[in-house]
Design an enzyme around this catalytic site. Structure first.
Site, PDB file in Angstrom:
ATOM      1  N   ASP A  58       1.652   5.032   0.750  1.00 27.56           N
ATOM      2  CA  ASP A  58       1.804   6.373   1.309  1.00 27.56           C
ATOM      3  C   ASP A  58       0.588   7.238   1.011  1.00 27.56           C
ATOM      4  O   ASP A  58       0.021   7.170  -0.073  1.00 27.56           O
ATOM      5  CB  ASP A  58       3.066   7.015   0.735  1.00 27.56           C
ATOM      6  N   GLU A  59       0.206   8.062   1.978  1.00 20.45           N
ATOM      7  CA  GLU A  59      -0.946   8.961   1.907  1.00 20.45           C
ATOM      8  C   GLU A  59      -2.211   8.225   1.466  1.00 20.45           C
ATOM      9  O   GLU A  59      -2.978   8.673   0.620  1.00 20.45           O
ATOM     10  CB  GLU A  59      -0.647  10.167   1.003  1.00 20.45           C
ATOM     11  N   ALA A  60      -2.435   7.090   2.107  1.00 19.58           N
ATOM     12  CA  ALA A  60      -3.552   6.208   1.764  1.00 19.58           C
ATOM     13  C   ALA A  60      -4.911   6.871   1.906  1.00 19.58           C
ATOM     14  O   ALA A  60      -5.839   6.558   1.157  1.00 19.58           O
ATOM     15  CB  ALA A  60      -3.499   4.949   2.620  1.00 19.58           C
ATOM     16  N   VAL A  92       0.575   4.432   5.461  1.00 14.40           N
ATOM     17  CA  VAL A  92       0.964   5.703   6.050  1.00 14.40           C
ATOM     18  C   VAL A  92       0.083   6.798   5.476  1.00 14.40           C
ATOM     19  O   VAL A  92      -0.199   6.808   4.278  1.00 14.40           O
ATOM     20  CB  VAL A  92       2.444   6.015   5.718  1.00 14.40           C
TER      21      VAL A  92
END
Length: 117
Positions: free
Chosen positions: A30-32, A62
């Protein structure tokens, strides 16, 4: 957390050794685009082997965008150009979410202080 079908969900930090040696069916990163590039490259090198052994393994990456020159940008643009043929990308913009209209947009801009943020 272990589920009724004996599958489990783990949460881990983004380090090179956080999940090394595990055998995972699905990874959600997440929030890569906001992970420090050197950390994400090390993490990526340790994660890909954990999913490569499974024929049905999935990696979900994501993020909200954060400029160019990061792994998220590399993967997303690679799917768009055909460079990454085994990856599939999907884009969801703020206006695609039910209930988000121009009034919602203006309120968010006021809260954040600028449209850029």
């Amino acid at each position: 957390m272990t589920l009724g079908n004996d599958s489990s969900i783990i949460v881990s930090t983004t380090t090179a050794t956080s999940i090394r040696g595990d055998s995972l069916g699905t990874i959600c990163l997440d929030e890569a685009a906001f992970i420090e590039p050197h950390l994400l490259e090390e993490f990526w090198s340790s994660v890909i082997p954990t999913v490569s052994s499974g024929k049905k393994s999935k990696v979900l990456v994501v993020s909200t965008p954060n400029g160019i020159g990061n792994k998220f940008y590399e993967i997303y643009t690679g799917t768009q150009t055909g460079k990454l043929k085994t990856w599939v990308s999907d884009r969801i913009d703020w206006w695609d979410i039910p209930g988000r209209d121009d009034e919602w947009k203006q309120h968010q801009i006021e809260l954040l202080g600028s449209e850029e943020k």
